[in-house]
Design a protein around this motif. Sequence first.
Motif, PDB file in Angstrom:
ATOM      1  N   MET A  26       0.845  -1.186   0.000  1.00 52.27           N
ATOM      2  CA  MET A  26       0.000   0.000   0.000  1.00 52.27           C
ATOM      3  C   MET A  26       0.889   1.247   0.000  1.00 52.27           C
ATOM      4  N   LEU A  27       0.530   2.222  -0.841  1.00 55.08           N
ATOM      5  CA  LEU A  27       1.328   3.432  -0.987  1.00 55.08           C
ATOM      6  C   LEU A  27       1.098   4.375   0.193  1.00 55.08           C
ATOM      7  N   ASP A  28       2.184   4.731   0.865  1.00 57.81           N
ATOM      8  CA  ASP A  28       2.146   5.729   1.932  1.00 57.81           C
ATOM      9  C   ASP A  28       2.159   7.100   1.259  1.00 57.81           C
ATOM     10  N   GLU A  29       1.009   7.766   1.201  1.00 54.87           N
ATOM     11  CA  GLU A  29       0.858   9.033   0.479  1.00 54.87           C
ATOM     12  C   GLU A  29       1.805  10.117   0.988  1.00 54.87           C
ATOM     13  N   GLN A  30       1.966  10.224   2.299  1.00 60.93           N
ATOM     14  CA  GLN A  30       2.834  11.265   2.845  1.00 60.93           C
ATOM     15  C   GLN A  30       4.296  10.993   2.507  1.00 60.93           C
ATOM     16  N   ALA A  31       4.721   9.737   2.602  1.00 56.82           N
ATOM     17  CA  ALA A  31       6.099   9.377   2.247  1.00 56.82           C
ATOM     18  C   ALA A  31       6.353   9.650   0.767  1.00 56.82           C
ATOM     19  N   LYS A  32       5.379   9.283  -0.079  1.00 54.89           N
ATOM     20  CA  LYS A  32       5.503   9.525  -1.520  1.00 54.89           C
ATOM     21  C   LYS A  32       5.700  11.014  -1.774  1.00 54.89           C
ATOM     22  N   LYS A  33       4.840  11.848  -1.180  1.00 49.67           N
ATOM     23  CA  LYS A  33       4.900  13.291  -1.381  1.00 49.67           C
ATOM     24  C   LYS A  33       6.248  13.837  -0.898  1.00 49.67           C
ATOM     25  N   THR A  34       6.675  13.415   0.276  1.00 48.63           N
ATOM     26  CA  THR A  34       7.941  13.882   0.842  1.00 48.63           C
ATOM     27  C   THR A  34       9.109  13.531  -0.068  1.00 48.63           C
ATOM     28  N   MET A  35       9.158  12.291  -0.536  1.00 56.28           N
ATOM     29  CA  MET A  35      10.295  11.857  -1.337  1.00 56.28           C
ATOM     30  C   MET A  35      10.282  12.452  -2.751  1.00 56.28           C
ATOM     31  N   LEU A  36       9.117  12.528  -3.392  1.00 61.69           N
ATOM     32  CA  LEU A  36       9.074  13.106  -4.738  1.00 61.69           C
ATOM     33  C   LEU A  36       9.455  14.585  -4.723  1.00 61.69           C
ATOM     34  N   ARG A  37       9.153  15.269  -3.632  1.00 61.27           N
ATOM     35  CA  ARG A  37       9.516  16.684  -3.531  1.00 61.27           C
ATOM     36  C   ARG A  37      11.006  16.895  -3.289  1.00 61.27           C
ATOM     37  N   LYS A  38      11.743  15.835  -3.032  1.00 59.22           N
ATOM     38  CA  LYS A  38      13.192  15.940  -2.864  1.00 59.22           C
ATOM     39  C   LYS A  38      13.930  15.910  -4.203  1.00 59.22           C
ATOM     40  N   ILE A  39      13.221  15.606  -5.294  1.00 58.11           N
ATOM     41  CA  ILE A  39      13.849  15.632  -6.614  1.00 58.11           C
ATOM     42  C   ILE A  39      14.104  17.096  -6.974  1.00 58.11           C
ATOM     43  N   PRO A  40      15.363  17.479  -7.254  1.00 57.04           N
ATOM     44  CA  PRO A  40      15.651  18.886  -7.533  1.00 57.04           C
ATOM     45  C   PRO A  40      15.124  19.318  -8.902  1.00 57.04           C
ATOM     46  N   HIS A  41      14.616  20.553  -8.959  1.00 55.70           N
ATOM     47  CA  HIS A  41      14.065  21.094 -10.197  1.00 55.70           C
ATOM     48  C   HIS A  41      14.521  22.528 -10.395  1.00 55.70           C
ATOM     49  N   GLY A  42      14.930  22.855 -11.604  1.00 53.66           N
ATOM     50  CA  GLY A  42      15.121  24.243 -11.989  1.00 53.66           C
ATOM     51  C   GLY A  42      13.767  24.824 -12.351  1.00 53.66           C
ATOM     52  N   LEU A  43      13.700  26.148 -12.474  1.00 58.10           N
ATOM     53  CA  LEU A  43      12.478  26.807 -12.945  1.00 58.10           C
ATOM     54  C   LEU A  43      12.788  27.527 -14.251  1.00 58.10           C
ATOM     55  N   TYR A  44      11.918  27.347 -15.220  1.00 56.11           N
ATOM     56  CA  TYR A  44      12.095  27.857 -16.568  1.00 56.11           C
ATOM     57  C   TYR A  44      10.765  28.436 -17.041  1.00 56.11           C
ATOM     58  N   ILE A  45      10.815  29.260 -18.063  1.00 56.14           N
ATOM     59  CA  ILE A  45       9.584  29.658 -18.743  1.00 56.14           C
ATOM     60  C   ILE A  45       9.579  28.932 -20.083  1.00 56.14           C
ATOM     61  N   CYS A  46       8.533  28.156 -20.299  1.00 56.43           N
ATOM     62  CA  CYS A  46       8.362  27.464 -21.569  1.00 56.43           C
ATOM     63  C   CYS A  46       7.463  28.326 -22.439  1.00 56.43           C
ATOM     64  N   GLY A  47       8.005  28.782 -23.557  1.00 61.30           N
ATOM     65  CA  GLY A  47       7.249  29.582 -24.510  1.00 61.30           C
ATOM     66  C   GLY A  47       6.676  28.697 -25.599  1.00 61.30           C
ATOM     67  N   VAL A  48       5.405  28.941 -25.930  1.00 61.97           N
ATOM     68  CA  VAL A  48       4.718  28.141 -26.946  1.00 61.97           C
ATOM     69  C   VAL A  48       3.956  29.069 -27.885  1.00 61.97           C
ATOM     70  N   LYS A  49       3.530  28.516 -29.019  1.00 61.96           N
ATOM     71  CA  LYS A  49       2.792  29.320 -29.987  1.00 61.96           C
ATOM     72  C   LYS A  49       1.785  28.466 -30.721  1.00 61.96           C
ATOM     73  N   ASP A  50       0.773  29.155 -31.252  1.00 61.20           N
ATOM     74  CA  ASP A  50      -0.191  28.549 -32.164  1.00 61.20           C
ATOM     75  C   ASP A  50      -0.526  29.633 -33.167  1.00 61.20           C
ATOM     76  N   GLY A  51       0.064  29.557 -34.340  1.00 61.70           N
ATOM     77  CA  GLY A  51      -0.071  30.633 -35.314  1.00 61.70           C
ATOM     78  C   GLY A  51       0.572  31.894 -34.773  1.00 61.70           C
ATOM     79  N   GLU A  52      -0.200  32.978 -34.676  1.00 62.52           N
ATOM     80  CA  GLU A  52       0.319  34.250 -34.153  1.00 62.52           C
ATOM     81  C   GLU A  52       0.169  34.351 -32.639  1.00 62.52           C
ATOM     82  N   GLU A  53      -0.603  33.452 -32.035  1.00 68.93           N
ATOM     83  CA  GLU A  53      -0.853  33.508 -30.593  1.00 68.93           C
ATOM     84  C   GLU A  53       0.311  32.872 -29.834  1.00 68.93           C
ATOM     85  N   VAL A  54       0.770  33.563 -28.770  1.00 68.02           N
ATOM     86  CA  VAL A  54       1.857  33.028 -27.946  1.00 68.02           C
ATOM     87  C   VAL A  54       1.378  32.877 -26.504  1.00 68.02           C
TER      88      VAL A  54
END
Length: 160
Positions: A1-29
């Motif tokens: 059985m998955l321990d939800e709190q342990a899962k949340k705690t451990m997955l949040r330990k994965i390091p992440h940078g922060l970026y802005i992802c730019g996207v477009k659809d025709g002329e709309e950005v």
Amino acid sequence: MLDEQAKKTMLRKIPHGLYICGVKDGEEVNGFTASWLMQASFKPPLVVNCVKGDSISHEMIEKSGVFAISFLEDGQKDLAEKFFKPMRRVGNKFEDVEFELGKETGCPIIKDSLGYIECQVVGKVDKGDHTVYVGEVIAAGVHREGKQLNLETTGWNYGG
């Protein structure tokens, strides 16, 4: 059985940078704050970008097959926060942010960033609530040197 709190705690330990992802659809950005991004290959140069499946940006990547990543500098937390909000609620997130359109993708790139990569989608995996896009880096540029903004230093949590 998955321990939800342990899962949340451990997955949040994965390091992440922060970026802005730019996207477009025709002329709309649009753009969103991305944190689930990583390099996946040297030859060819590939990155993996995970995008929330029910977002406007996801629809735009599906249509265009391209995206651009602007690398944020430590201290640009306010800029990252601006792009967290859904376009459906706030409208044009780029209206007071200086950007240029990428020469290869036409996607928005933030001028006041460390630099950028432009990517062509070459694969994807649709599982769960995010789509895993594999993007081949087809252009890149450096605006300045600096330390990358990381999720951990903002005090925010995403995922888990």
